[in-house]
Design an enzyme around this catalytic site. Structure first.
Site, PDB file in Angstrom:
ATOM      1  N   ASP A  13     -15.273  32.956 -16.649  1.00  0.00           N
ATOM      2  CA  ASP A  13     -14.857  31.914 -17.605  1.00  0.00           C
ATOM      3  C   ASP A  13     -13.789  30.984 -17.044  1.00  0.00           C
ATOM      4  OD1 ASP A  13     -16.515  33.258 -19.475  1.00  0.00           O
ATOM      5  OD2 ASP A  13     -14.861  34.612 -19.951  1.00  0.00           O
ATOM      6  N   GLY A  15     -14.268  28.115 -15.716  1.00  0.00           N
ATOM      7  CA  GLY A  15     -14.638  26.692 -15.782  1.00  0.00           C
ATOM      8  C   GLY A  15     -15.519  26.305 -14.602  1.00  0.00           C
ATOM      9  N   GLY A  17     -18.743  25.988 -14.504  1.00  0.00           N
ATOM     10  CA  GLY A  17     -19.808  25.060 -14.861  1.00  0.00           C
ATOM     11  C   GLY A  17     -19.382  23.621 -14.623  1.00  0.00           C
ATOM     12  N   ALA A  39     -23.801  35.163 -18.312  1.00  0.00           N
ATOM     13  CA  ALA A  39     -22.996  33.982 -18.020  1.00  0.00           C
ATOM     14  C   ALA A  39     -23.200  32.932 -19.107  1.00  0.00           C
ATOM     15  CB  ALA A  39     -23.430  33.397 -16.676  1.00  0.00           C
ATOM     16  N   GLY A  40     -22.202  32.109 -19.303  1.00  0.00           N
ATOM     17  CA  GLY A  40     -22.326  30.978 -20.217  1.00  0.00           C
ATOM     18  C   GLY A  40     -21.524  29.848 -19.618  1.00  0.00           C
ATOM     19  N   HIS A  41     -22.200  28.861 -19.080  1.00  0.00           N
ATOM     20  CA  HIS A  41     -21.489  27.775 -18.414  1.00  0.00           C
ATOM     21  C   HIS A  41     -21.529  26.527 -19.291  1.00  0.00           C
ATOM     22  CE1 HIS A  41     -22.072  29.969 -14.312  1.00  0.00           C
ATOM     23  NE2 HIS A  41     -21.131  30.482 -15.054  1.00  0.00           N
ATOM     24  N   MET A 338      -5.465  23.023 -16.580  1.00  0.00           N
ATOM     25  CA  MET A 338      -4.030  22.745 -16.444  1.00  0.00           C
ATOM     26  C   MET A 338      -3.459  22.200 -17.754  1.00  0.00           C
ATOM     27  SD  MET A 338      -2.414  23.065 -13.447  1.00  0.00           S
ATOM     28  CE  MET A 338      -1.221  21.742 -13.227  1.00  0.00           C
ATOM     29  N   ASP A 339      -4.262  21.413 -18.474  1.00  0.00           N
ATOM     30  CA  ASP A 339      -3.795  20.768 -19.708  1.00  0.00           C
ATOM     31  C   ASP A 339      -3.417  21.772 -20.792  1.00  0.00           C
ATOM     32  OD1 ASP A 339      -6.714  21.048 -19.382  1.00  0.00           O
ATOM     33  OD2 ASP A 339      -6.787  20.487 -21.498  1.00  0.00           O
TER      34      ASP A 339
HETATM   35  P1  IMP Z   1     -22.168  42.807 -18.596  1.00  0.00           P
HETATM   36  O1  IMP Z   1     -22.157  41.852 -17.445  1.00  0.00           O
HETATM   37  O2  IMP Z   1     -22.845  42.251 -19.826  1.00  0.00           O
HETATM   38  O3  IMP Z   1     -22.679  44.156 -18.207  1.00  0.00           O
HETATM   39  O4  IMP Z   1     -20.633  43.047 -19.041  1.00  0.00           O
HETATM   40  C1  IMP Z   1     -19.700  43.732 -18.215  1.00  0.00           C
HETATM   41  C2  IMP Z   1     -18.328  43.098 -18.312  1.00  0.00           C
HETATM   42  O5  IMP Z   1     -18.352  41.812 -17.706  1.00  0.00           O
HETATM   43  C3  IMP Z   1     -17.819  42.885 -19.740  1.00  0.00           C
HETATM   44  O6  IMP Z   1     -16.413  43.054 -19.737  1.00  0.00           O
HETATM   45  C4  IMP Z   1     -18.149  41.422 -20.015  1.00  0.00           C
HETATM   46  O7  IMP Z   1     -17.301  40.869 -20.998  1.00  0.00           O
HETATM   47  C5  IMP Z   1     -17.899  40.845 -18.648  1.00  0.00           C
HETATM   48  N1  IMP Z   1     -18.666  39.616 -18.408  1.00  0.00           N
HETATM   49  C6  IMP Z   1     -19.974  39.528 -18.104  1.00  0.00           C
HETATM   50  N2  IMP Z   1     -20.343  38.251 -17.919  1.00  0.00           N
HETATM   51  C7  IMP Z   1     -19.239  37.518 -18.089  1.00  0.00           C
HETATM   52  C8  IMP Z   1     -18.972  36.118 -17.989  1.00  0.00           C
HETATM   53  O8  IMP Z   1     -19.842  35.287 -17.680  1.00  0.00           O
HETATM   54  N3  IMP Z   1     -17.684  35.748 -18.231  1.00  0.00           N
HETATM   55  C9  IMP Z   1     -16.714  36.645 -18.518  1.00  0.00           C
HETATM   56  N4  IMP Z   1     -16.905  37.945 -18.614  1.00  0.00           N
HETATM   57  C10 IMP Z   1     -18.163  38.383 -18.389  1.00  0.00           C
END
Ligand code: IMP
Length: 440
Positions: A13, A15, A17, A39-41, A338-339
């Site tokens: 997380d 940033g 993306g 992941a979520g970008h 930074m903001d």
């Molecule tokens: P999993 O990848 O779903 O097996 O989760 C394992 C750990 O990685 C957990 O603590 C999730 O919150 C963390 N995690 C997995 N993907 C992300 C991501 O894209 N951003 C932040 N934390 C992640």
């Protein structure tokens, strides 16, 4: 031609993306090489927000080929949703096939039973839960190394896929029954297999040997940007085990996850927030449990792009960041958000840990020890009522903000090559270009 890897330098997380979207403009290929739809970008272009879970973040740039490498684990339902969306927006094109988007024939699939298994395991784990995203990532990588996984290439032979999938559905059903989870009926299994085969038709024009495709792209002079997901501290080998994801998230994973040799990589940029966040369970030495932690969460919009869970927030941990620089061989740092530190008169950075009277200068191997650490802080001036937003050159930023950046560079030993000072694509300051000269 130049190949640059972007990785998360913290717990995800950071940033990535936004930075990938920016660098994609000077690369012909953007490649995911590990992780999946955990992941979520988030990309904000001209005020419009797009969240991607599997598609590489370069896809919004016209003319960029998006590639999903063999190291990614694919939930077909999610991929097809994103592919259809990108087709509607004219970003990828089935008629032009792998010229616009390519997905590895060797990538493993997350069939629906694997996400159900992930959630069933978490729900019975009690205090031992990892806090996974529940997307089946861990079970998919287990099947992969257990040599029982189903891959994209298997979809191309429907009868073979049907036989393999049926076999795995039934085996996982027994595990689900043991865990007290919801099991599948025979009809449900057949319907889900049919559905996977229907979805496969949407991606069929894009399936290929992506290692070969990338080798040829580089040989013909194209630039390649490799986009990491999650972050170094979530790496299954080098992160805060067992509170990690199930893939390698460090730069070295490009080699195995995209089938690209280490000699083909010219620069590695680590993305790092100006503070620290973490989602899910696990140690976090600089976590703020007070109103300041809440303030950072609110100002930074620190809620998971995938699960919506609130992120834990804390000060910048320079000790962990330095370990990240080392494990990834980072050549530059992109410092984001930074903001979010605007408005604070005093900032803190962690420069060592204390444990039972001992001073540590690197994260320990054991998570239970990491959970006991006391951070040693250095105070740094904040920039109070001034703002870093609206600036487009480093020298114009508030003096205290410049000093904050310089202190980070000095501690971790590499330069900051990019600063993000607001969510929009334009609110970015580039100090050096990682594609030029092969280093940041
Ligand atoms: P999993 O990848 O779903 O097996 O989760 C394992 C750990 O990685 C957990 O603590 C999730 O919150 C963390 N995690 C997995 N993907 C992300 C991501 O894209 N951003 C932040 N934390 C992640």
């Amino acid at each position: 031609m130049s190949s640059v890897v972007i990785v998360g330098a913290q717990w995800g997380d950071e940033g990535k993306g936004k930075v990938v979207d920016r660098y994609a403009a000077r690369s012909q290929n953007v490649v995911r090489f590990q992780g999946g739809n955990n992941a979520g970008h988030t990309l904000v272009v001209g005020g419009e927000t797009t969240v991607l879970h599997l598609m590489p973040s370069g896809v919004l740039n016209p003319g960029v080929r998006s590639v999903i490498g063999n190291g990614v684990v694919i939930d077909l339902e999610v991929l097809v949703r994103e592919v259809r969306n990108c087709m509607e927006r004219g970003l990828i094109d089935a008629a032009r096939g792998t010229k616009t988007f390519a997905v590895s024939d060797r990538a493993h699939l997350i069939l629906p039973y694997l996400s159900r298994l992930d959630r069933a395991r978490e729900s019975v784990a009690g205090a031992g839960k990892i806090g996974t995203t529940g997307r089946g990532i861990g079970p998919a990588y287990e099947d992969k190394v257990g040599r029982r996984g189903l891959r994209v290439c298997d979809l191309l032979d429907p009868q073979r896929f049907r036989d393999l999938a049926r076999h795995r559905f039934e085996a996982v059903d027994r595990l689900l029954a043991d865990l007290g989870g919801q099991t599948y009926t025979g009809d449900e299994i057949e319907a889900l297999i049919d559905h996977q085969l229907e979805l496969a038709e949407v991606i069929r024009p894009f399936i290929c040997d992506t290692s070969k495709l990338l080798f040829e792209a580089r040989s013909s002079g194209e630039n390649i940007l490799f986009e990491g997901a999650q972050g170094t501290l979530l790496d299954v080998d080098l992160g805060t085990y067992p509170y990690v994801t199930s893939s390698n998230c460090i730069a070295g994973a490009v080699c195995t996850g995209a089938g690209v040799g280490p000699t083909q990589i010219d620069g590695v940029v680590g993305i790092c927030k100006a503070y620290t966040t973490r989602v899910g369970e696990g140690p976090f030495p600089t976590e703020l449990h007070d109103s300041l932690g809440e303030e950072l969460r609110a100002k930074g919009g620190e809620f998971g792009a995938t699960t919506g869970r609130p992120r834990r927030c804390g000060w910048l941990d320079l000790v962990a960041l330095r370990a990240s620089v080392r494990a990834n061989g980072l050549t530059g740092l992109a410092l984001t958000k930074m903001d979010v530190l605007d408005g604070l008169d005093e900032l803190k950075v962690c420069t060592a840990y204390r444990h039972h009277g001992e001073t540590l200068h690197a994260p320990p191997a054991r998570s239970d020890v990491m959970a006991e650490l006391e951070p040693v802080y250095e105070s740094v001036d904040g920039w109070g009522s001034q703002t870093v937003r609206g600036h487009n050159s480093f020298d114009q930023m508030p003096q205290a903000a410049q000093r904050y950046v310089r202190r980070i560079e000095e501690f971790v030993g590499i330069p900051v090559c990019l600063l993000s000072v607001g969510p929009d694509r334009e609110e970015t300051m580039e100090i050096s270009d990682p594609f030029l000269g092969g280093s940041a």
